[in-house]
Design a protein around this motif. Structure first.
Motif, PDB file in Angstrom:
ATOM      1  N   GLY A 120      23.198  39.847  10.436  1.00 37.36           N
ATOM      2  CA  GLY A 120      23.571  38.421   9.963  1.00 37.36           C
ATOM      3  C   GLY A 120      23.998  37.461  10.992  1.00 37.36           C
ATOM      4  N   LEU A 121      23.714  37.804  12.479  1.00 36.66           N
ATOM      5  CA  LEU A 121      24.050  36.903  13.330  1.00 36.66           C
ATOM      6  C   LEU A 121      23.169  37.112  14.642  1.00 36.66           C
ATOM      7  CD1 LEU A 121      25.571  38.965  15.740  1.00 36.66           C
ATOM      8  CD2 LEU A 121      27.330  38.906  13.953  1.00 36.66           C
ATOM      9  N   ALA A 122      23.428  36.220  15.822  1.00 39.42           N
ATOM     10  CA  ALA A 122      22.912  36.530  17.002  1.00 39.42           C
ATOM     11  C   ALA A 122      23.924  36.281  17.967  1.00 39.42           C
ATOM     12  CB  ALA A 122      21.888  35.227  17.255  1.00 39.42           C
ATOM     13  N   THR A 123      24.156  37.292  18.882  1.00 35.81           N
ATOM     14  CA  THR A 123      24.923  37.161  20.245  1.00 35.81           C
ATOM     15  C   THR A 123      24.591  36.862  21.374  1.00 35.81           C
ATOM     16  OG1 THR A 123      24.619  39.539  20.895  1.00 35.81           O
ATOM     17  CG2 THR A 123      25.967  39.285  19.002  1.00 35.81           C
ATOM     18  N   VAL A 124      25.413  35.956  22.028  1.00 44.15           N
ATOM     19  CA  VAL A 124      24.971  35.499  23.437  1.00 44.15           C
ATOM     20  C   VAL A 124      25.899  35.679  24.288  1.00 44.15           C
ATOM     21  CG1 VAL A 124      25.795  33.234  22.756  1.00 44.15           C
ATOM     22  CG2 VAL A 124      24.305  33.574  24.638  1.00 44.15           C
ATOM     23  N   THR A 125      25.790  36.354  25.352  1.00 44.53           N
ATOM     24  CA  THR A 125      26.717  36.632  26.510  1.00 44.53           C
ATOM     25  C   THR A 125      26.585  35.714  27.803  1.00 44.53           C
ATOM     26  OG1 THR A 125      26.775  39.104  25.742  1.00 44.53           O
ATOM     27  CG2 THR A 125      27.750  38.370  28.307  1.00 44.53           C
ATOM     28  N   TRP A 126      27.449  35.156  28.176  1.00 48.39           N
ATOM     29  CA  TRP A 126      27.268  34.161  29.365  1.00 48.39           C
ATOM     30  C   TRP A 126      28.219  34.501  30.434  1.00 48.39           C
ATOM     31  CZ3 TRP A 126      23.805  30.936  31.228  1.00 48.39           C
ATOM     32  CH2 TRP A 126      24.240  30.218  32.124  1.00 48.39           C
ATOM     33  N   LEU A 127      27.967  34.782  31.581  1.00 47.70           N
ATOM     34  CA  LEU A 127      28.954  35.340  32.471  1.00 47.70           C
ATOM     35  C   LEU A 127      29.136  34.478  33.903  1.00 47.70           C
ATOM     36  CD1 LEU A 127      27.997  38.962  33.149  1.00 47.70           C
ATOM     37  CD2 LEU A 127      29.746  38.134  31.546  1.00 47.70           C
ATOM     38  N   GLU A 140      22.519  34.048  33.821  1.00 57.68           N
ATOM     39  CA  GLU A 140      21.502  34.533  32.856  1.00 57.68           C
ATOM     40  C   GLU A 140      21.909  34.659  31.551  1.00 57.68           C
ATOM     41  OE1 GLU A 140      19.849  37.273  36.695  1.00 57.68           O
ATOM     42  OE2 GLU A 140      20.831  38.314  34.784  1.00 57.68           O
ATOM     43  N   VAL A 141      21.012  34.683  30.527  1.00 65.18           N
ATOM     44  CA  VAL A 141      21.285  34.751  29.042  1.00 65.18           C
ATOM     45  C   VAL A 141      20.994  36.174  28.485  1.00 65.18           C
ATOM     46  CG1 VAL A 141      21.031  33.701  26.959  1.00 65.18           C
ATOM     47  CG2 VAL A 141      21.411  32.298  28.754  1.00 65.18           C
ATOM     48  N   PRO A 176      15.421  42.324  13.664  1.00 69.19           N
ATOM     49  CA  PRO A 176      16.112  42.232  15.072  1.00 69.19           C
ATOM     50  C   PRO A 176      15.347  41.941  16.253  1.00 69.19           C
ATOM     51  CG  PRO A 176      16.207  44.293  14.784  1.00 69.19           C
ATOM     52  CD  PRO A 176      15.846  43.917  13.248  1.00 69.19           C
ATOM     53  N   GLU A 177      15.735  41.270  17.195  1.00 68.55           N
ATOM     54  CA  GLU A 177      15.091  40.897  18.475  1.00 68.55           C
ATOM     55  C   GLU A 177      15.983  40.607  19.590  1.00 68.55           C
ATOM     56  OE1 GLU A 177      13.184  37.127  18.159  1.00 68.55           O
ATOM     57  OE2 GLU A 177      11.523  37.840  16.803  1.00 68.55           O
ATOM     58  N   PHE A 178      15.636  41.100  20.928  1.00 69.99           N
ATOM     59  CA  PHE A 178      16.389  40.844  22.012  1.00 69.99           C
ATOM     60  C   PHE A 178      15.692  40.294  23.018  1.00 69.99           C
ATOM     61  CE2 PHE A 178      17.745  42.047  26.348  1.00 69.99           C
ATOM     62  CZ  PHE A 178      19.061  41.629  26.340  1.00 69.99           C
ATOM     63  N   HIS A 179      16.270  39.249  23.602  1.00 71.64           N
ATOM     64  CA  HIS A 179      15.557  38.471  24.749  1.00 71.64           C
ATOM     65  C   HIS A 179      16.487  38.062  25.832  1.00 71.64           C
ATOM     66  CE1 HIS A 179      12.346  37.526  22.133  1.00 71.64           C
ATOM     67  NE2 HIS A 179      13.050  37.150  21.251  1.00 71.64           N
ATOM     68  N   HIS A 180      16.071  38.374  27.289  1.00 69.34           N
ATOM     69  CA  HIS A 180      16.685  38.077  28.329  1.00 69.34           C
ATOM     70  C   HIS A 180      16.237  36.826  29.195  1.00 69.34           C
ATOM     71  CE1 HIS A 180      19.160  39.039  32.088  1.00 69.34           C
ATOM     72  NE2 HIS A 180      18.199  38.509  32.685  1.00 69.34           N
ATOM     73  N   HIS A 181      16.884  35.980  29.525  1.00 70.42           N
ATOM     74  CA  HIS A 181      16.523  34.938  30.248  1.00 70.42           C
ATOM     75  C   HIS A 181      17.115  34.585  31.531  1.00 70.42           C
ATOM     76  CE1 HIS A 181      14.456  32.962  26.543  1.00 70.42           C
ATOM     77  NE2 HIS A 181      15.310  33.760  25.836  1.00 70.42           N
ATOM     78  N   ASP A 182      16.408  34.441  32.590  1.00 67.17           N
ATOM     79  CA  ASP A 182      16.896  34.453  34.009  1.00 67.17           C
ATOM     80  C   ASP A 182      17.541  33.052  34.242  1.00 67.17           C
ATOM     81  OD1 ASP A 182      14.786  33.206  35.366  1.00 67.17           O
ATOM     82  OD2 ASP A 182      13.948  34.903  35.809  1.00 67.17           O
ATOM     83  N   ARG A 183      18.182  32.794  35.489  1.00 66.05           N
ATOM     84  CA  ARG A 183      18.624  31.261  35.535  1.00 66.05           C
ATOM     85  C   ARG A 183      17.673  30.197  35.662  1.00 66.05           C
ATOM     86  NH1 ARG A 183      22.648  32.151  39.536  1.00 66.05           N
ATOM     87  NH2 ARG A 183      23.021  34.430  38.848  1.00 66.05           N
ATOM     88  N   THR A 184      16.143  30.680  36.222  1.00 65.11           N
ATOM     89  CA  THR A 184      15.498  29.839  36.558  1.00 65.11           C
ATOM     90  C   THR A 184      14.864  29.151  35.320  1.00 65.11           C
ATOM     91  OG1 THR A 184      13.647  31.497  36.615  1.00 65.11           O
ATOM     92  CG2 THR A 184      14.896  31.104  38.633  1.00 65.11           C
ATOM     93  N   GLN A 185      15.004  29.772  34.072  1.00 65.77           N
ATOM     94  CA  GLN A 185      14.397  29.451  32.566  1.00 65.77           C
ATOM     95  C   GLN A 185      15.226  28.204  32.023  1.00 65.77           C
ATOM     96  OE1 GLN A 185      13.715  33.732  31.487  1.00 65.77           O
ATOM     97  NE2 GLN A 185      11.914  32.879  30.843  1.00 65.77           N
ATOM     98  N   LEU A 186      16.389  28.079  32.518  1.00 62.85           N
ATOM     99  CA  LEU A 186      17.323  27.101  31.895  1.00 62.85           C
ATOM    100  C   LEU A 186      17.379  26.154  32.502  1.00 62.85           C
ATOM    101  CD1 LEU A 186      20.315  29.867  31.377  1.00 62.85           C
ATOM    102  CD2 LEU A 186      18.275  29.412  29.777  1.00 62.85           C
ATOM    103  N   PRO A 187      17.247  24.845  31.453  1.00 61.33           N
ATOM    104  CA  PRO A 187      17.343  23.490  32.072  1.00 61.33           C
ATOM    105  C   PRO A 187      18.649  23.242  32.474  1.00 61.33           C
ATOM    106  CG  PRO A 187      16.588  23.599  29.684  1.00 61.33           C
ATOM    107  CD  PRO A 187      17.052  24.935  29.994  1.00 61.33           C
ATOM    108  N   ARG A 188      18.649  22.359  33.764  1.00 60.73           N
ATOM    109  CA  ARG A 188      19.796  21.931  34.357  1.00 60.73           C
ATOM    110  C   ARG A 188      19.794  20.390  34.150  1.00 60.73           C
ATOM    111  NH1 ARG A 188      22.011  26.110  37.874  1.00 60.73           N
ATOM    112  NH2 ARG A 188      23.709  24.657  38.179  1.00 60.73           N
ATOM    113  N   ILE A 189      21.039  19.891  33.745  1.00 58.79           N
ATOM    114  CA  ILE A 189      21.211  18.475  33.406  1.00 58.79           C
ATOM    115  C   ILE A 189      22.242  17.848  34.796  1.00 58.79           C
ATOM    116  CG2 ILE A 189      22.432  16.768  32.266  1.00 58.79           C
ATOM    117  CD1 ILE A 189      21.428  19.843  30.537  1.00 58.79           C
ATOM    118  N   SER A 190      21.631  17.030  35.626  1.00 64.28           N
ATOM    119  CA  SER A 190      22.441  16.809  36.857  1.00 64.28           C
ATOM    120  C   SER A 190      22.506  15.067  36.642  1.00 64.28           C
ATOM    121  CB  SER A 190      21.477  16.843  37.901  1.00 64.28           C
ATOM    122  OG  SER A 190      21.777  18.253  38.311  1.00 64.28           O
ATOM    123  N   GLN A 191      23.763  14.745  36.676  1.00 66.27           N
ATOM    124  CA  GLN A 191      24.265  13.512  36.754  1.00 66.27           C
ATOM    125  C   GLN A 191      25.240  12.949  37.789  1.00 66.27           C
ATOM    126  OE1 GLN A 191      25.582  12.146  32.981  1.00 66.27           O
ATOM    127  NE2 GLN A 191      23.729  13.083  31.529  1.00 66.27           N
TER     128      GLN A 191
END
Length: 290
Positions: free
Chosen positions: A62-69, A90-91, A135-150
């Motif tokens: 019933g959920l999705a888990t996310v780990t962020w280190l 990474e995610v 169920p599904e599992f997906h790994h995303h490396d740091r280059t895939q994630l948007p960065r917001i810079s101000q």
């Protein structure tokens, strides 16, 4: 009318060997924020050479888990056959849906050499219409994630959408999850398009509206008017939230469901060992709590 943020202190659970986890959600002040129903701050914990974390195979529904280190590494295995080591930036996003089993252990190199482990683990409740997806599992490396810079702001959008960006991580309902670094004196408005929102301060000092936050404190807020954040020191924080849940959820052990009957079904299936095993980690499992 602007609703003031509500403070949450959390509860520390000592897991032994200097490894502690601070649980912020669910709390008396807020059972959930957007679809987030569970929020743990892991460590920081220092493991000596030859030591590590060993979370034996256990189930979720019933959920999705996310780990962020922020620091360290964790090896994920699950009953789909997934194998992924997650490191800082990474995610790991695991959608449990109708049932999955996974384990989380220190990878061999880090176990041999020792490591510091520090991060966040979150459960996101699936909408009722998607609670029983496969169920599904997906790994995303740091280059895939948007960065917001101000000026004074360096943020990574982990999941959902915020500040005109959208993460590639598959989500099932409107939400946002970011790691943000703020330079001292910087102000930042939270995403106003999300109905519920929260701030967790990892390090530093920030003021949210009229509320001052110290490290390991969380604050949550809802409403159409959103107070801005101001960093009193260089700070690292997590921002999160989303649309209100489509009904209350029951949490029992590692299960999340809209009905107690579904929880009882999951308990019976785990006790009878009807869940699929985790390839490469079949020898151990966590028994159903008594």
């Amino acid at each position: 009318m602007q609703i003031a943020p509500t403070l949450i202190e959390g509860r520390v659970h000592d897991l032994g060997d200097g490894f502690a986890v601070r649980r912020l959600l669910p709390a008396q002040q807020a059972r959930h924020v957007g679809p987030l129903v569970f929020f743990d701050h892991i460590g920081p914990a220092s493991f000596a050479a030859g030591k590590g974390m060993d979370v034996r195979p256990h189930p979720h529904i019933g959920l999705a888990t996310v780990t962020w280190l922020f620091e360290g590494a964790i090896r994920h295995r699950d009953s789909l056959g997934s194998l992924a080591d997650i490191r800082s930036g990474e995610v790991n996003w695991m959608t449990a849906g109708n049932g999955i089993v996974h384990s989380e252990r220190t990878p061999p190199d880090e176990r041999r050499d020792g490591q510091t482990l520090h991060g966040i683990q979150i459960w996101v409740a699936l909408p009722q219409a998607d609670a029983e997806v496969d169920p599904e599992f997906h790994h995303h490396d740091r280059t895939q994630l948007p960065r917001i810079s101000q000026p004074g702001v360096d943020a990574i959008l982990i999941a959902g959408d915020a500040y005109g960006e959208r993460s590639p991580v598959k989500v099932f309902a409107p939400m946002f999850l970011l790691e943000v670094k703020l330079a001292a004196g910087t102000e930042l408005a939270l995403p106003p398009e999300h109905a519920e929102r929260g701030v967790y301060l990892v390090e530093g000092a920030v003021r949210w509206g009229e509320l001052d936050l110290s490290p390991t404190q969380m604050a949550v807020q809802a409403g159409s008017s959103v107070p801005s954040l101001r960093a009193k020191q260089d700070s690292r924080l997590m921002l999160f939230g989303g649309a209100a849940l489509d009904g209350e959820r029951h949490l029992w052990w590692n299960f999340v469901a809209s009905s107690r009957e579904r929880i009882e079904q999951a308990k019976a299936e785990w006790a009878a060992q009807r869940y699929a095993p985790v390839p490469g980690d079949e020898e151990e499992f966590i028994p159903l709590p008594g």
